[in-house]
Structures are given as structure tokens and as C-alpha cells.
Design a protein around this motif. Structure first.
Motif, mmCIF file in Angstrom:
data_model
loop_
_atom_site.group_PDB
_atom_site.id
_atom_site.type_symbol
_atom_site.label_atom_id
_atom_site.label_comp_id
_atom_site.label_asym_id
_atom_site.label_seq_id
_atom_site.Cartn_x
_atom_site.Cartn_y
_atom_site.Cartn_z
ATOM 1 N N GLY A 25 28.584 -10.812 -37.422
ATOM 2 C CA GLY A 25 28.848 -9.274 -37.782
ATOM 3 C C GLY A 25 27.676 -8.580 -38.140
ATOM 4 N N GLU A 26 26.326 -9.350 -38.202
ATOM 5 C CA GLU A 26 25.054 -8.793 -38.449
ATOM 6 C C GLU A 26 24.796 -7.870 -37.315
ATOM 7 O OE1 GLU A 26 23.459 -8.455 -41.261
ATOM 8 O OE2 GLU A 26 24.429 -10.163 -42.438
ATOM 9 N N ARG A 27 24.649 -6.564 -37.403
ATOM 10 C CA ARG A 27 24.347 -5.753 -36.397
ATOM 11 C C ARG A 27 22.875 -5.502 -36.221
ATOM 12 N NH1 ARG A 27 28.045 -5.529 -33.894
ATOM 13 N NH2 ARG A 27 27.955 -3.349 -32.946
ATOM 14 N N VAL A 28 22.433 -6.443 -35.593
ATOM 15 C CA VAL A 28 21.066 -6.219 -34.892
ATOM 16 C C VAL A 28 20.922 -7.197 -33.516
ATOM 17 C CG1 VAL A 28 20.618 -8.360 -36.465
ATOM 18 C CG2 VAL A 28 18.732 -6.927 -35.508
ATOM 19 N N GLY A 29 20.400 -6.701 -32.550
ATOM 20 C CA GLY A 29 20.083 -7.461 -31.298
ATOM 21 C C GLY A 29 18.792 -8.071 -31.459
ATOM 22 N N VAL A 30 18.829 -9.232 -30.899
ATOM 23 C CA VAL A 30 17.483 -10.145 -31.243
ATOM 24 C C VAL A 30 17.040 -10.562 -29.729
ATOM 25 C CG1 VAL A 30 16.502 -12.007 -32.033
ATOM 26 C CG2 VAL A 30 17.845 -10.707 -33.416
ATOM 27 N N TRP A 31 15.693 -10.221 -29.444
ATOM 28 C CA TRP A 31 15.290 -10.809 -27.939
ATOM 29 C C TRP A 31 14.171 -11.942 -28.329
ATOM 30 C CZ3 TRP A 31 15.830 -7.296 -23.611
ATOM 31 C CH2 TRP A 31 16.873 -6.293 -23.912
ATOM 32 N N SER A 32 14.202 -12.719 -27.319
ATOM 33 C CA SER A 32 12.820 -13.706 -27.270
ATOM 34 C C SER A 32 11.992 -13.069 -26.298
ATOM 35 C CB SER A 32 13.220 -15.127 -26.837
ATOM 36 O OG SER A 32 12.286 -15.792 -26.293
ATOM 37 N N TRP A 33 10.658 -12.490 -26.909
ATOM 38 C CA TRP A 33 9.735 -11.767 -26.032
ATOM 39 C C TRP A 33 9.138 -12.677 -24.950
ATOM 40 C CZ3 TRP A 33 8.216 -7.282 -24.922
ATOM 41 C CH2 TRP A 33 6.855 -6.913 -24.304
ATOM 42 N N ASP A 34 8.728 -13.910 -25.359
ATOM 43 C CA ASP A 34 7.886 -14.728 -24.377
ATOM 44 C C ASP A 34 8.625 -15.789 -23.753
ATOM 45 O OD1 ASP A 34 7.972 -15.966 -26.984
ATOM 46 O OD2 ASP A 34 5.967 -16.225 -27.115
ATOM 47 N N LEU A 35 9.678 -16.166 -24.299
ATOM 48 C CA LEU A 35 10.609 -17.135 -23.521
ATOM 49 C C LEU A 35 11.830 -16.462 -22.820
ATOM 50 C CD1 LEU A 35 10.857 -19.421 -26.664
ATOM 51 C CD2 LEU A 35 9.242 -19.495 -24.799
ATOM 52 N N GLY A 36 11.913 -15.322 -23.028
ATOM 53 C CA GLY A 36 13.251 -14.646 -22.412
ATOM 54 C C GLY A 36 14.548 -14.816 -23.083
ATOM 55 N N GLY A 37 15.580 -14.089 -22.908
ATOM 56 C CA GLY A 37 16.927 -14.231 -23.591
ATOM 57 C C GLY A 37 16.857 -13.324 -24.511
ATOM 58 N N PHE A 38 18.370 -12.980 -25.092
ATOM 59 C CA PHE A 38 18.740 -12.201 -26.085
ATOM 60 C C PHE A 38 20.056 -12.467 -26.410
ATOM 61 C CE2 PHE A 38 19.866 -9.640 -22.272
ATOM 62 C CZ PHE A 38 21.423 -9.395 -22.483
ATOM 63 N N ILE A 39 20.222 -12.062 -27.869
ATOM 64 C CA ILE A 39 21.603 -12.350 -28.451
ATOM 65 C C ILE A 39 21.860 -10.958 -28.753
ATOM 66 C CG2 ILE A 39 22.908 -13.373 -30.270
ATOM 67 C CD1 ILE A 39 21.282 -15.541 -30.388
ATOM 68 N N LEU A 40 23.096 -10.329 -28.371
ATOM 69 C CA LEU A 40 23.195 -9.010 -28.694
ATOM 70 C C LEU A 40 24.976 -8.627 -29.099
ATOM 71 C CD1 LEU A 40 22.044 -6.024 -28.343
ATOM 72 C CD2 LEU A 40 22.813 -5.971 -26.009
ATOM 73 N N PRO A 41 25.129 -8.286 -30.419
ATOM 74 C CA PRO A 41 26.129 -7.893 -30.723
ATOM 75 C C PRO A 41 26.825 -6.413 -30.210
ATOM 76 C CG PRO A 41 24.822 -7.789 -32.328
ATOM 77 C CD PRO A 41 24.164 -7.970 -31.308
ATOM 78 N N LYS A 42 27.895 -6.606 -29.700
ATOM 79 C CA LYS A 42 28.453 -5.163 -29.006
ATOM 80 C C LYS A 42 29.683 -4.589 -29.938
ATOM 81 C CE LYS A 42 27.274 -4.135 -25.255
ATOM 82 N NZ LYS A 42 25.998 -3.381 -24.828
#
Ligand SMILES: Cc1cc2nc3c(=O)[nH]c(=O)nc-3n(C[C@H](O)[C@H](O)[C@H](O)COP(=O)(O)OP(=O)(O)OC[C@H]3O[C@@H](n4cnc5c(N)ncnc54)[C@H](O)[C@@H]3O)c2cc1C
Length: 389
Positions: free
Chosen positions: A245-262
């Protein structure tokens, strides 16, 4: 439909691009019919991550020039499109954190931060402990990160539905069918033929067929080099959602990939970029493994067992990574709007408006020089006698 149906404009393809073209044409009182083969928003447009930002990744600077305009349009649309269409498309602005895990990544991210600041973006550098305050669920050890509060998102499928419904309410028609060819009279287009033999007559045709647009180029003997690039996305089960439920999207800049709550549809992880797989829209075990592995570097709570749904779709990628927006060379009344790669949701409004202006007013307020479809030349066998279907 036997015997044809008169419209000012036929749009081939009901993805985000075709729907925005129809929306802005209908706004100008133009009679427009959208022909869609597999369902409105049923391809990449309805399956995308719905991030309203060009991500400033490997995106050509020419299309970035349209970023401020399309961004303003999205912000403005969000204030009225839900009411106009009766559809909440999950528009929201949450912080995005990009994390660097390597020295080179951190240097690249610092540079990225400087560039965004120079553009006036609200971005700031985060020490690892600050990143953890924003996203307490992080289990990784980054060297640092950047937080932005300038990247809205939405549910892409609901956005396409909203644009299509609002266009319909303004008079646009939507027809289920597959365009099988372009009708021509001399050097101008006169409509389309559909699979099954029906025809639709129109003074102009817009090719907005996403990665299938290249096929339409063959009908007109014009090179419209747009190729499919597969992307796979996965949704995490609520119980195993590391963001809790934490409203923040997190991206891995150099490895690729994201976790994104919608706000609509749960938390997603993504994505692959696979060239050379043709029009295969399958989710693969390899794709799932790769996406989970990258997301698991951000949060160890992510695992294959946490996935509740999966999707794969095809980005329309042009030969030089810039979209094709404008008149098809050699044919009066033929236009193309395609090739937006991984950013079609973001650049949908500006593209739709630009094409509507070209058709209705003969020119657009936007500088479309870099997107001219004639930059790729013509088929070697270009001869009008062979065109049409
Ligand atoms: C995994 C993934 C995540 C993404 N995330 C984002 C994001 O967060 N933000 C962003 O901006 N972009 C994102 N994108 C990119 C975005 O999805 C595309 O750029 C965009 O959807 C392209 O829209 P389109 O209308 O050109 O193509 P499409 O969505 O492919 O639509 C084309 C339509 O044309 C129809 N069609 C094809 N041939 C015919 C025919 N002969 N007759 C009639 N209809 C036909 C198809 O059925 C289809 O519905 C993502 C893409 C992927 C793969």
C-alpha cells in the motif's frame, strides 16, 4: 456495411493513437470511423504500464521535444475526461524512485538528475536511507537514488476506453473489423476494404495499426518500417505485494525493472524488451524469470509465486525510434500515426491532435519534421499501378 459507408476519415486501428486521432477529429466536427480488428485497446495500448512520462531513457530527443505539450494535455485531460466519458482511468501522481546499484549506474543517474533539473523538473538525490524512508519495503542495498514527483500514471486500458467513449459521444463511430486494403482513385485514397469484402469510403485514411502498420505500407507501396517489440508485465497478488500500500514506484536504474503500485489493477512489475520475436504475444517462462529477478533485486518479497496475472504485448518500434506522424508520401488523403515504441500512452494526445490538425486544417501547430513518414523512402517496386487493394 455492404455498399460502403461514407465518412470524412477512416482510422485503421483502435489503440491509444487511433482513439486520440478520432477524439480530436470528432472535436472538430469531422465524421470519423475507427475500424478495429481485435477490440478497442486490446493490444499494447490496453496492456501497457500506463506511465505518463517518456522515462527519459533511450528516447530520441526529437520526440522528447513533444513531451511538454503532451504532458500538459494529459494533465488537462485528467481534469475532464473522466466526466466526459464516465470512466475513471486511474490517473494519479505518486513519487517515483530510481535506484542505482553500481558506481556507473550512480554516475548515470546523477547525470539524469542534472538533465531533469535543467528542464525544471522536481527531482532530488536520495541517500540510501532516504530511499528506504520513502519505500520502507525496499530490501536492496542501493548506492543512491533519485526521486521525482512529475510522472503521473493511469490504467492504460481504461484510458483508451475513456478516449474512445468520449470520441463516440462527440460523434465518432467505431466498427469491429479488419482493414484488408486501401481503396485508391488515381493518386488519392478513397477509403478502405475490410476482411470479408465490405468497403468504407472516405476522403482520408489514417494508419494507426501499431506494429502492424508496416503491412499497410505494403498496400500503398510505401516503406513504413514499424516492427513489433515484445514486452511482458506481471501483476503481484495483494498478499505478496511488497509495497503493502505504500504509494511509490521504484525503478532499478542500471539493472532494469520496476515495481509500480497502481490505483486500478494492483501492483505491477516489468518489463522485457524483446526484438525479433515477430508478432508472438505469448508470456514466456524466460520473460517471467527475468522480470521477477530484476524486481527481486529491489524487494526480496517478489517471487514467481507472487504473480497473479501476466500479459505480453507488442511495442510498435520504428527503424530510427522516432514515430511516424504525417502524410504518407505519394498519396493524397493517406496519413500514418505509429511507431511510438514504449511511449505511445504518453505521446497519444499530442499525436492525435497533430494528425487531426493536419487533416482538418492542413497543418499542425507542432513541428513534425522529424516524424515525416517520407524519411524512410519508398519500396523499390514503388508504382502506383500496383497499389491499393
Ligand atoms: C509492456 C509494455 C509496457 C508499456 N508501458 C508504457 C507506458 O507505461 N507508457 C507509455 O507511454 N507507453 C507504454 N508502452 C507503449 C505503448 O503501449 C505503445 O506505444 C502504444 O500502445 C502504441 O499504441 P498504438 O495505438 O500505436 O498501437 P496498438 O495499441 O498496437 O494499437 C493498434 C491497433 O490496431 C489494430 N489493428 C492492427 N491491424 C489492423 C487492421 N488491419 N485493421 C484494423 N485494426 C487493426 C490492432 O488490433 C490494435 O488494436 C508499453 C508497451 C509495452 C509492450
Amino acid at each position: 456495411m455492404a455498399g460502403g459507408r461514407a465518412a470524412d476519415v477512416v482510422v485503421a486501428g483502435g489503440g491509444i493513437i487511433g482513439c486520440f486521432v478520432a477524439y480530436y477529429l470528432a472535436q472538430r466536427g469531422v465524421r470519423v470511423v475507427v475500424v478495429e480488428a481485435t477490440g478497442i485497446g486490446s493490444q499494447a495500448s490496453g496492456r501497457a504500464a500506463g506511465i505518463i512520462t517518456p522515462s527519459w531513457g533511450p528516447v530520441p530527443k526529437e520526440i522528447l521535444n513533444l513531451h511538454p505539450a503532451t504532458f500538459r494535455m494529459h494533465v488537462e485531460l485528467a481534469t475532464r475526461l473522466p466526466d466526459e466519458s464516465g470512466i475513471d482511468y486511474g490517473y494519479e501522481l505518486i513519487p517515483h524512485v530510481r535506484l542505482a546499484f553500481t558506481g556507473a549506474g550512480a554516475a548515470g543517474l546523477r547525470q539524469w538528475q542534472r538533465e531533469r533539473e535543467a528542464e525544471g523538473g522536481r527531482v532530488r538525490w536520495l541517500a540510501p536511507e532516504d530511499a528506504r524512508k520513502l519505500a520502507p519495503w525496499l530490501t536492496c542495498e542501493p548506492l543512491g537514488g533519485v526521486v521525482t514527483e512529475i510522472e503521473p500514471q493511469c490504467d492504460a486500458f481504461e484510458l483508451v476506453r475513456a478516449v474512445a467513449r468520449a470520441a463516440r459521444r462527440r460523434g465518432a463511430e467505431f466498427v469491429a473489423g479488419r482493414v484488408a486494403g486501401i481503396k485508391t482513385e488515381g493518386d488519392r485514397v478513397a477509403g478502405v476494404s475490410l476482411e470479408g469484402g465490405a468497403t468504407l469510403s472516405a476522403g482520408a485514411v489514417v494508419l494507426a495499426m501499431g506494429p502492424w502498420t508496416g503491412l499497410a505500407g505494403e498496400w500503398l507501396k510505401v516503406r513504413l518500417p514499424v516492427a513489433p517489440q515484445r514486452g511482458q508485465l506481471f501483476t503481484l497478488s495483494e498478499g505478496a505485494d511488497p509495497t503493502a500500500g505504500e504509494r511509490v514506484g521504484v525503478w532499478s536504474w542500471d539493472l532494469g525493472g520496476f515495481i509500480l503500485p497502481k490505483r486500478i489493477g494492483g501492483t505491477i512489475i516489468g518489463t522485457t524488451r524483446e526484438d525479433g520475436v515477430g508478432f508472438d504475444r505469448s508470456v514466456t517462462a524466460e520473460g517471467r524469470r527475468a522480470v521477477v529477478a530484476n524486481a527481486a533485486l529491489i524487494s526480496g518479497a517478489v517471487s514467481e509465486g507472487a504473480i497473479v496475472s501476466e500479459r505480453a504485448c507488442l511495442r510498435p518500434v520504428s527503424e530510427d525510434a522516432n514515430p511516424l506522424i504525417g502524410a504518407v508520401p505519394g498519396w493524397r488523403g493517406a496519413y500514418v500515426a505509429s511507431g511510438h515504441g514504449g511511449n505511445g500512452i504518453h505521446f497519444g494526445p499530442v499525436t492525435g491532435l497533430a494528425v487531426a490538425e493536419l487533416i482538418a486544417d492542413g497543418k499542425s501547430r507542432f513541428d513534425l519534421t522529424a516524424f515525416r513518414p517520407d524519411r524512410f523512402g519508398v519500396h523499390a517496386a514503388c508504382a502506383r499501378s500496383g497499389a491499393g487493394a
